[in-house]
Design an enzyme around this catalytic site. Structure first.
Site, PDB file in Angstrom:
ATOM      1  CG  ASP A 342      50.340  15.476 -82.086  1.00  0.00           C
ATOM      2  OD1 ASP A 342      49.848  16.439 -81.450  1.00  0.00           O
ATOM      3  OD2 ASP A 342      50.020  15.208 -83.260  1.00  0.00           O
ATOM      4  CB  CYS A 372      51.922  16.793 -85.294  1.00  0.00           C
ATOM      5  SG  CYS A 372      51.718  18.559 -85.048  1.00  0.00           S
ATOM      6  CG  ASP A 373      51.271  11.500 -83.511  1.00  0.00           C
ATOM      7  OD1 ASP A 373      52.499  11.353 -83.627  1.00  0.00           O
ATOM      8  OD2 ASP A 373      50.700  11.543 -82.412  1.00  0.00           O
ATOM      9  CG  PHE A 374      46.796  10.585 -87.681  1.00  0.00           C
ATOM     10  CD1 PHE A 374      46.693   9.236 -87.971  1.00  0.00           C
ATOM     11  CD2 PHE A 374      46.481  11.008 -86.399  1.00  0.00           C
ATOM     12  CE1 PHE A 374      46.261   8.328 -87.012  1.00  0.00           C
ATOM     13  CE2 PHE A 374      46.051  10.111 -85.437  1.00  0.00           C
ATOM     14  CZ  PHE A 374      45.945   8.762 -85.748  1.00  0.00           C
TER      15      PHE A 374
END
Length: 480
Positions: A342, A372-374
């Site tokens: 991320d 960004c991850d989620f």
């Protein structure tokens, strides 16, 4: 401040990828507004758009099953809170019976202290990434320094930014130059990604149409193999578990993990141990893949192909497979073989630069959450469900690709907020209580977590089984 709309821009972009008729007026309702976090980005609204799009894809599958569609509701502040990745959104009951925030892992605190923008010899900035011991060791070997902020700062200061980025990549480590958004869009990797959809769905084989198995939820009876770790990939598989899929996490005892991240992305799943580098266990994984509908992987690019579990391999093992790849840099381009996280995506795409300027930090700055991850996880679940609908209607095997950098670019396309200085950083207790789910006697203790924030009128997303211990299930599918 942000304004509410039932179809904001990110939602429209995602609906264009879905194709077909738009959802009927009133099918999707968004409430609330940004900001929850001290950031100029429309974090909550973009995550809410992705969740709403995921729900529309689930609705498409529900309509294929029943002929009916459901009403969808998402609160923007609750959607933003999903990006906290645990922390205040996961409470653990103490000896006195009170639920309190789970303490931050010392390993995560150490990683955060080092994974920051550091100034380079040419007065640019670089973010080296220090998660997982073996990857940290590779970065330290390149830098020739100790794992302390002062030592890392001094070591990065001796390198030119582009040279360090290439050296880190050559060592199989992770890191990225902090670029402006304009610099990224002019970079060959940014040019490559800008020409491609934020969720790529490619037909990779022919097979007969497959009606969805009977069941009481959009993904009931759908089998998902989850070969991912640490946030984006596990969130993609969790998205499918919340809509009723049987999700079997596959890892091995020797693989490093971040326990709080495992805890907060394992709800509703099962977990088994298989080491695909060992022939006997790889054979069992192939048997599982032959009975799976969706295969989700988040390994370093080309790693799965090297072991016979690439997209073409799975399409041959199981015609009609939906293969989901979650990575940092997307499906190709000059950085397509590089791994990342991320923070690396935030650095290279312009988010880090914008965050620092907007907060007047005097240097680039990471956002307060792993957005960004989620976002990438929600988009991975969305793409998988679109592909399952195509398989049901016309047949075929499909490769779905989502990436942290594409998600970062999508977020930036939503524009910026002017007023975020007073953002609270967390939900109010009564907001958290509205979505809280309790799960007693887990391997992590008695939990109270931020549950699914997406609302659907007939089949509300839910976690159907307790948060598992790693390796606690045999490598078998449940009966349909």
């Amino acid at each position: 401040m942000d304004t509410t709309s039932p179809t904001p821009r990110a939602f429209d972009e995602l609906m264009a990828l879905r194709g077909g008729a738009a959802p009927a007026p009133g099918e999707v309702t968004l409430t609330g507004s940004d900001p929850l976090f001290a950031s100029p980005f429309r974090i909550g609204r973009t995550l809410a758009d992705a969740l709403a799009a995921r729900a529309v894809a689930a609705n498409d599958l529900w309509e294929l099953r029943t002929g009916r569609r459901q009403r969808i509701e998402v609160d923007i502040r609750a959607a933003a809170a999903t990006a906290l990745g645990g922390e205040d959104m996961t409470l653990v009951r103490d000896a006195a019976g009170e639920y309190r925030p789970a303490p931050l892992s010392p390993d995560v605190e150490h990683m955060v202290s080092l994974t920051q923008p550091w100034r380079t010899a040419d007065d640019r900035w670089f973010v080296p990434h220090f998660n997982l011991p073996h990857l940290e060791r590779r970065v330290l070997d390149v830098l020739g320094c100790e794992p302390t902020p002062a030592s890392v700062e001094a070591a990065v200061r001796a390198w030119k930014a582009d040279d360090l980025e290439d050296a880190i990549a050559a060592a199989g480590a992770c890191g990225g130059v902090v670029r402006t958004a304009r610099e990224w869009l002019a970079h060959p990797q940014g040019v490559h990604l800008a020409a491609r959809p934020v969720v790529e769905i490619t037909k990779i084989g022919d097979s007969a149409p497959e009606p969805l198995p009977a069941g009481p939820a959009p993904l009931a009876g759908v089998r998902v193999l989850d070969l991912t770790r640490i946030l984006a990939g596990p969130t993609a598989a969790l998205s499918m578990a919340e809509h009723g899929a049987d999700v079997l996490m596959v890892t091995a005892p020797h693989l490093p993990q971040v326990p709080p991240f495992v805890r907060d992305t394992s709800h509703g799943k099962r977990s088994t141990y298989l080491d695909f580098t060992k022939p006997g266990q790889a054979a069992r994984l192939r048997e599982l893949a032959a009975g799976a509908d969706v295969f989700v992987e988040g390994y370093r690019p080309r790693r799965m192909e090297a072991h016979g579990f690439g997209p073409a391999d799975l399409a041959a093992i199981r015609p009609g497979t939906v293969y989901v790849t979650v990575n940092c840099f997307g499906s190709g381009g000059p950085f397509g073989d590089r791994a990342g996280w991320d923070q690396v995506a935030q650095a290279v795409t312009g988010i880090c630069d914008i965050q620092g300027r907007a907060t007047k930090a005097g240097k680039p700055q990471l956002t307060p959450v792993y957005l960004c991850d989620f976002l990438t996880g929600f988009l991975g679940g969305y793409g998988a469900m679109l592909a399952l609908a195509r398989r049901a209607r016309e047949g075929g095997s499909y490769h779905v690709t989502v990436s942290l950098c594409q998600s970062a670019m999508l977020l930036q396309r939503q524009g910026l907020l002017d007023d975020f200085a007073d953002a609270p950083g967390r939900l109010a207790p009564e907001e958290f209580a509205r979505y809280a789910v309790t799960d007693d006697a887990t391997v992590y203790g008695d939990l109270k977590s931020l549950g699914p924030v997406l609302r659907m009128s007939e089949t509300p997303p839910r976690w159907s089984r307790t948060t598992p211990a790693l390796g606690s299930s045999p490598p078998h599918w449940l009966p349909r």
